[in-house]
Design a protein around this motif. Sequence first.
Motif, PDB file in Angstrom:
ATOM      1  N   SER A  60       0.860  -1.103   0.092  1.00  0.00           N
ATOM      2  CA  SER A  60       0.144  -0.143  -0.013  1.00  0.00           C
ATOM      3  C   SER A  60       0.963   1.298   0.042  1.00  0.00           C
ATOM      4  CB  SER A  60      -0.869   0.070   1.330  1.00  0.00           C
ATOM      5  OG  SER A  60      -1.616   1.127   1.646  1.00  0.00           O
ATOM      6  N   ILE A  66       3.097   4.832   0.241  1.00  0.00           N
ATOM      7  CA  ILE A  66       4.487   4.854  -0.107  1.00  0.00           C
ATOM      8  C   ILE A  66       5.312   3.744  -0.564  1.00  0.00           C
ATOM      9  CG2 ILE A  66       6.717   5.770   0.566  1.00  0.00           C
ATOM     10  CD1 ILE A  66       4.987   7.442   2.822  1.00  0.00           C
ATOM     11  N   ASP A  71       5.041  -7.666   2.981  1.00  0.00           N
ATOM     12  CA  ASP A  71       3.911  -6.800   3.816  1.00  0.00           C
ATOM     13  C   ASP A  71       3.454  -7.979   4.498  1.00  0.00           C
ATOM     14  OD1 ASP A  71       1.395  -5.337   4.363  1.00  0.00           O
ATOM     15  OD2 ASP A  71       2.512  -3.949   3.260  1.00  0.00           O
ATOM     16  N   LEU A 108       5.311 -11.111   5.059  1.00  0.00           N
ATOM     17  CA  LEU A 108       6.561 -10.924   5.868  1.00  0.00           C
ATOM     18  C   LEU A 108       5.989  -9.822   7.159  1.00  0.00           C
ATOM     19  CD1 LEU A 108       9.350 -11.363   7.477  1.00  0.00           C
ATOM     20  CD2 LEU A 108      10.056  -9.112   6.377  1.00  0.00           C
ATOM     21  N   ASP A 109       5.813 -10.310   8.520  1.00  0.00           N
ATOM     22  CA  ASP A 109       5.602  -9.347   9.658  1.00  0.00           C
ATOM     23  C   ASP A 109       6.719  -8.987  10.248  1.00  0.00           C
ATOM     24  OD1 ASP A 109       4.486  -8.305  11.804  1.00  0.00           O
ATOM     25  OD2 ASP A 109       3.145 -10.116  12.567  1.00  0.00           O
ATOM     26  N   VAL A 110       6.821  -7.635  10.039  1.00  0.00           N
ATOM     27  CA  VAL A 110       8.153  -6.931  10.638  1.00  0.00           C
ATOM     28  C   VAL A 110       8.254  -7.037  12.202  1.00  0.00           C
ATOM     29  CG1 VAL A 110       8.614  -5.579   8.746  1.00  0.00           C
ATOM     30  CG2 VAL A 110       7.265  -4.763  10.610  1.00  0.00           C
ATOM     31  N   ASN A 134       9.977   0.539   5.579  1.00  0.00           N
ATOM     32  CA  ASN A 134       8.778   1.413   5.288  1.00  0.00           C
ATOM     33  C   ASN A 134       7.595   1.261   6.105  1.00  0.00           C
ATOM     34  OD1 ASN A 134       6.838   3.263   3.558  1.00  0.00           O
ATOM     35  ND2 ASN A 134       6.259   1.092   3.211  1.00  0.00           N
ATOM     36  N   SER A 182      11.003   7.522   8.679  1.00  0.00           N
ATOM     37  CA  SER A 182      10.630   8.260  10.134  1.00  0.00           C
ATOM     38  C   SER A 182       9.625   9.030   9.574  1.00  0.00           C
ATOM     39  CB  SER A 182      11.660   9.063  10.420  1.00  0.00           C
ATOM     40  OG  SER A 182      11.347   9.811  11.643  1.00  0.00           O
ATOM     41  N   TYR A 187       3.564   6.984  18.433  1.00  0.00           N
ATOM     42  CA  TYR A 187       3.876   7.156  17.019  1.00  0.00           C
ATOM     43  C   TYR A 187       5.107   7.963  17.068  1.00  0.00           C
ATOM     44  CZ  TYR A 187       3.636   7.751  11.899  1.00  0.00           C
ATOM     45  OH  TYR A 187       3.968   7.907  10.799  1.00  0.00           O
ATOM     46  N   LYS A 244       9.021   7.255  15.844  1.00  0.00           N
ATOM     47  CA  LYS A 244       9.581   7.689  14.885  1.00  0.00           C
ATOM     48  C   LYS A 244      10.898   8.610  15.088  1.00  0.00           C
ATOM     49  CE  LYS A 244       6.981   6.281  11.528  1.00  0.00           C
ATOM     50  NZ  LYS A 244       7.443   5.274  10.489  1.00  0.00           N
ATOM     51  N   PRO A 274       8.606  12.099   6.350  1.00  0.00           N
ATOM     52  CA  PRO A 274       7.566  12.990   5.383  1.00  0.00           C
ATOM     53  C   PRO A 274       6.765  13.630   6.025  1.00  0.00           C
ATOM     54  CG  PRO A 274       7.804  10.429   5.185  1.00  0.00           C
ATOM     55  CD  PRO A 274       8.692  10.776   6.193  1.00  0.00           C
ATOM     56  N   GLY A 275       6.069  14.622   5.752  1.00  0.00           N
ATOM     57  CA  GLY A 275       4.950  15.317   6.301  1.00  0.00           C
ATOM     58  C   GLY A 275       3.674  14.497   5.724  1.00  0.00           C
ATOM     59  N   ILE A 335       1.223  12.535   3.725  1.00  0.00           N
ATOM     60  CA  ILE A 335       1.209  11.778   2.365  1.00  0.00           C
ATOM     61  C   ILE A 335      -0.113  11.189   2.351  1.00  0.00           C
ATOM     62  CG2 ILE A 335       2.482  10.080   0.895  1.00  0.00           C
ATOM     63  CD1 ILE A 335       4.483  12.351   2.063  1.00  0.00           C
ATOM     64  N   THR A 377      -2.238   8.609   2.047  1.00  0.00           N
ATOM     65  CA  THR A 377      -2.271   7.089   1.992  1.00  0.00           C
ATOM     66  C   THR A 377      -3.439   6.706   2.881  1.00  0.00           C
ATOM     67  OG1 THR A 377      -0.762   6.767   3.896  1.00  0.00           O
ATOM     68  CG2 THR A 377       0.063   7.161   1.718  1.00  0.00           C
TER      69      THR A 377
HETATM   70  N1  LIG Z   1       0.960   8.669   5.261  1.00  0.00           N
HETATM   71  C1  LIG Z   1       1.692   9.658   5.949  1.00  0.00           C
HETATM   72  O1  LIG Z   1       1.292  11.008   5.940  1.00  0.00           O
HETATM   73  C2  LIG Z   1       3.054   9.409   6.523  1.00  0.00           C
HETATM   74  C3  LIG Z   1       3.844  10.257   7.128  1.00  0.00           C
HETATM   75  C4  LIG Z   1       5.016  10.340   7.723  1.00  0.00           C
HETATM   76  C5  LIG Z   1       5.489   9.063   7.555  1.00  0.00           C
HETATM   77  N2  LIG Z   1       4.860   8.004   7.291  1.00  0.00           N
HETATM   78  C6  LIG Z   1       5.694   6.622   7.242  1.00  0.00           C
HETATM   79  O2  LIG Z   1       5.445   6.022   5.932  1.00  0.00           O
HETATM   80  C7  LIG Z   1       5.532   4.770   6.087  1.00  0.00           C
HETATM   81  C8  LIG Z   1       4.487   3.903   5.146  1.00  0.00           C
HETATM   82  O3  LIG Z   1       3.018   4.559   5.311  1.00  0.00           O
HETATM   83  P1  LIG Z   1       1.992   4.885   4.487  1.00  0.00           P
HETATM   84  O4  LIG Z   1       1.762   5.994   4.542  1.00  0.00           O
HETATM   85  O5  LIG Z   1       2.148   4.317   3.075  1.00  0.00           O
HETATM   86  O6  LIG Z   1       0.838   3.931   4.986  1.00  0.00           O
HETATM   87  P2  LIG Z   1       0.061   2.613   4.553  1.00  0.00           P
HETATM   88  O7  LIG Z   1      -1.039   2.318   5.824  1.00  0.00           O
HETATM   89  O8  LIG Z   1      -0.657   3.106   3.157  1.00  0.00           O
HETATM   90  O9  LIG Z   1       1.062   1.419   4.269  1.00  0.00           O
HETATM   91  C9  LIG Z   1       1.754   0.825   5.209  1.00  0.00           C
HETATM   92  C10 LIG Z   1       1.967  -0.527   4.885  1.00  0.00           C
HETATM   93  O10 LIG Z   1       2.577  -1.367   6.323  1.00  0.00           O
HETATM   94  C11 LIG Z   1       1.970  -2.419   6.290  1.00  0.00           C
HETATM   95  N3  LIG Z   1       2.243  -2.913   7.429  1.00  0.00           N
HETATM   96  C12 LIG Z   1       1.598  -2.848   8.767  1.00  0.00           C
HETATM   97  N4  LIG Z   1       1.914  -3.660   9.747  1.00  0.00           N
HETATM   98  C13 LIG Z   1       2.987  -4.502   9.303  1.00  0.00           C
HETATM   99  C14 LIG Z   1       3.946  -5.284   9.619  1.00  0.00           C
HETATM  100  N5  LIG Z   1       3.560  -5.715  10.890  1.00  0.00           N
HETATM  101  N6  LIG Z   1       4.448  -5.942   8.958  1.00  0.00           N
HETATM  102  C15 LIG Z   1       4.567  -5.736   7.738  1.00  0.00           C
HETATM  103  N7  LIG Z   1       3.922  -4.787   7.066  1.00  0.00           N
HETATM  104  C16 LIG Z   1       2.880  -4.052   7.883  1.00  0.00           C
HETATM  105  C17 LIG Z   1       0.454  -2.331   5.940  1.00  0.00           C
HETATM  106  O11 LIG Z   1      -0.160  -3.658   5.576  1.00  0.00           O
HETATM  107  C18 LIG Z   1       0.547  -1.446   4.703  1.00  0.00           C
HETATM  108  O12 LIG Z   1       0.498  -2.020   3.583  1.00  0.00           O
HETATM  109  C19 LIG Z   1       5.223   4.231   7.528  1.00  0.00           C
HETATM  110  O13 LIG Z   1       6.193   3.913   8.242  1.00  0.00           O
HETATM  111  C20 LIG Z   1       4.578   5.646   8.102  1.00  0.00           C
HETATM  112  O14 LIG Z   1       4.844   5.773   9.621  1.00  0.00           O
HETATM  113  C21 LIG Z   1       3.565   7.897   6.541  1.00  0.00           C
END
Ligand SMILES: NC(=O)c1ccc[n+]([C@@H]2O[C@H](COP(=O)([O-])OP(=O)(O)OC[C@H]3O[C@@H](n4cnc5c(N)ncnc54)[C@H](O)[C@@H]3O)[C@@H](O)[C@H]2O)c1
Length: 287
Positions: A18, A20, A39, A64-66, A93, A145, A159, A163, A189-190, A192, A194
């Motif tokens: 999903s 980013i 994922d 993969l569950d991180v 990520n 982060s 959170y 980060k 990132p600011g 995004i 998603t």
């Molecule tokens: N969207 C934003 O505004 C934003 C801002 C700053 C940082 N981030 C960071 O960017 C990264 C990506 O987030 P995103 O916005 O694309 O979110 P998203 O929810 O679209 O994607 C996150 C993905 O992580 C997966 N995930 C969740 N738990 C997991 C686990 N235990 N093991 C493996 N995968 C797992 C989810 O299934 C999902 O596909 C994250 O680290 C988030 O904290 C996002």
Amino acid sequence: MSSSTFQDSVILITGAASGIGRQLAIQGAARGASILATDIDTTGLRETKTLASQQGQVIEIQELDVADPEAIQSFAAQVILGLSGRKLILINNAGVGLFTGSFEHTSLEQFEWLLSINLWGPIRMTKAFYPYLLQQNRGHIVNISSVFGLAGVANQSAYCTSKFGIRGFTESLRMELAGTGIHTTTVHPGGIRTNIVRNATPRGPVATAAMHQQSISNFEQAAQTTPEKAARLILDAIANKKERLVIGPDGRALDLVTRLFPVRYSRIVMKQIEKTFTNPYKDQSSQ
Ligand SMILES: NC(=O)c1ccc[n+]([C@@H]2O[C@H](COP(=O)([O-])OP(=O)(O)OC[C@H]3O[C@@H](n4cnc5c(N)ncnc54)[C@H](O)[C@@H]3O)[C@@H](O)[C@H]2O)c1
């Protein structure tokens, strides 16, 4: 920008089903890298594979569950065998949000759950692939982060802890790896656009579905950058060996405020939040 960065490289992405992570898989493939997308969401991963395969590169996907230390160990052992000396670009990520409200209303179990994914996930993944990176003396570790790794904000204690931790971890590695062929990038990132806020379903004693809906509206109003653009900037940062990347006008503004006013930013940011958004927790006391 050198396109050779991605030739003969494997980009390993966590959370690639999903947002980013998915865009990193698609665009990384377009730049010529082999992609290993992981994922917990296998349906989303298959969609990522379909989209990224159109770029004509090898895309492998694996569940993969991180947050699972044993799974990471066996995954890494198997992946390292197949890397055959190719350059590894590890992008940590995967991440989750938590919608509980203040620290008072967040249980230690919830706090720990978030850290196990957002902080321990990248630490364990890095540890598992470190011997390979060191032995190769080349590669790149990218840790996602957030601007919430630059500023601590209300109702995001778990959170922000994760980060800020990612930032400290990556910056420590940066110093330890200076002079080697292994590079690091911390990404802040600011907002995004998603599903991260939508996926953070309400938990705990006060958070309700209506509050969550308000927080989704706030996020949709605030998030200025697409995941496509975020991924492009991250891949550019890898190609240019940029060590710190802040994404989006909102990200850059918060970065500046925290550096100009390392303490007073709390009040400045709080005022700005109160002026711009409806506080989802404003009726918390009556719940
Ligand atoms: N969207 C934003 O505004 C934003 C801002 C700053 C940082 N981030 C960071 O960017 C990264 C990506 O987030 P995103 O916005 O694309 O979110 P998203 O929810 O679209 O994607 C996150 C993905 O992580 C997966 N995930 C969740 N738990 C997991 C686990 N235990 N093991 C493996 N995968 C797992 C989810 O299934 C999902 O596909 C994250 O680290 C988030 O904290 C996002």
